[in-house]
Design a protein around this motif. Structure first.
Motif: not given
Length: 276
Positions: A170-173, A252-255, A259-261
């Motif tokens: 989230f820091e990238w966002m 797994v879903l949170s990872l 990764a997508a973010i």
């Protein structure tokens, strides 16, 4: 007899400064940002007190009115607070990036013989360190008001690592927001647009208590997935029974969400930093 050398002197080419490596440059930028945090104690103290006040309000004011199935409300809400704390920290990160732009810090970094990607990576690393600090403080307050881990030490460590990784994503966002906003006030204002995600999620109340049309959005957005993963890791069977899926499913879903973010926003932040 003295011999005089009349051969023309050969000019020694100027030695170009050696280019620093990516890892050393990234760590140097991260260290500089962390030192800036340490020299601005009001930033850390205010955010810590603010988080503690909201946690106490939810625990002792709203907790008695919210049904959470087989979990006590404190065991339900603390995983939500420590996860959504990532977004609260991100507001400061976006404003900090904008301040660095206004102060010419990023211009200075672009002029140095370091890899261009080291500056944004170093900034994201330092902000992840701040997220870790907030996670430790909020977790300690949670334990003080009755929160307990019911599924083993290793699962608790996995939950801790998962939140730090989620914070790094989230820091990238928030870095994109800081780079695009132009000034610290605008960056802080734009960051607030993310906060509805924290309330339309399972962080503070069960999703099934929301209106029917809202539940699909709340159920599948990244904050809910991460909160449910942390809740399953720390509360074990009691949480899994109410969530409907296994711990592995939510981890797994949170990872995948993290990764997508990162894939979506890291290239944007790096490209924006290069453009200047």
């Amino acid at each position: 007899m003295t011999t005089i050398d009349l051969a023309p002197a050969v000019a020694t080419p100027a030695r170009r400064p050696r280019r620093a490596g990516f890892t050393a440059s990234t760590l140097a930028v991260a260290r500089r940002t962390v030192l800036k945090f340490a020299r601005t104690p009001q930033l850390i103290v205010v955010s810590t007190i603010q988080g503690a006040i909201f946690l106490l309000i939810f625990r002792y004011v709203f907790g008695g009115a919210i049904g959470t199935g087989g979990l006590s409300y404190v065991d339900f809400v603390v995983p939500g607070f420590i996860t959504t704390g990532v977004l609260f920290s991100g507001t400061g990160a976006a404003a900090g990036v904008a301040e660095d732009i206004e102060g010419g810090v990023f211009d200075r970094l672009r002029s140095l013989p370091i890899p261009r990607t080291a500056a944004p990576f170093g900034r994201a690393l330092a902000d992840a360190a701040l997220v870790t600090w907030g996670l430790i403080v909020t977790g300690a307050i949670g334990f003080a008001i009755g929160f307990r881990v019911h599924d083993g030490f290793l699962h608790a460590v996995a939950a801790f690592a998962l939140i730090v990784g989620f914070g790094f994503a989230f820091e990238w966002m928030f870095m994109c927001i800081g780079l695009l906003s132009g000034n610290a006030q605008a960056a802080q204002g734009m960051s607030l647009l993310v906060f509805p995600l924290t309330f339309v999620s399972s962080a503070y109340v069960p999703v099934h208590s929301m209106p029917g049309w809202m539940q699909p959005v709340a159920q599948h957005q990244p904050i809910t997935v991460m909160v449910d993963a942390v809740r399953a890791l720390t509360q074990g069977h009691a949480a899994i029974a109410s969530l409907g899926h296994t711990t592995t499913y939510y981890v797994v879903l949170s990872l995948l969400w993290a990764a997508a973010i990162t894939v979506a926003f890291a290239p944007l932040a790096i490209a924006r930093f290069h453009r200047g």
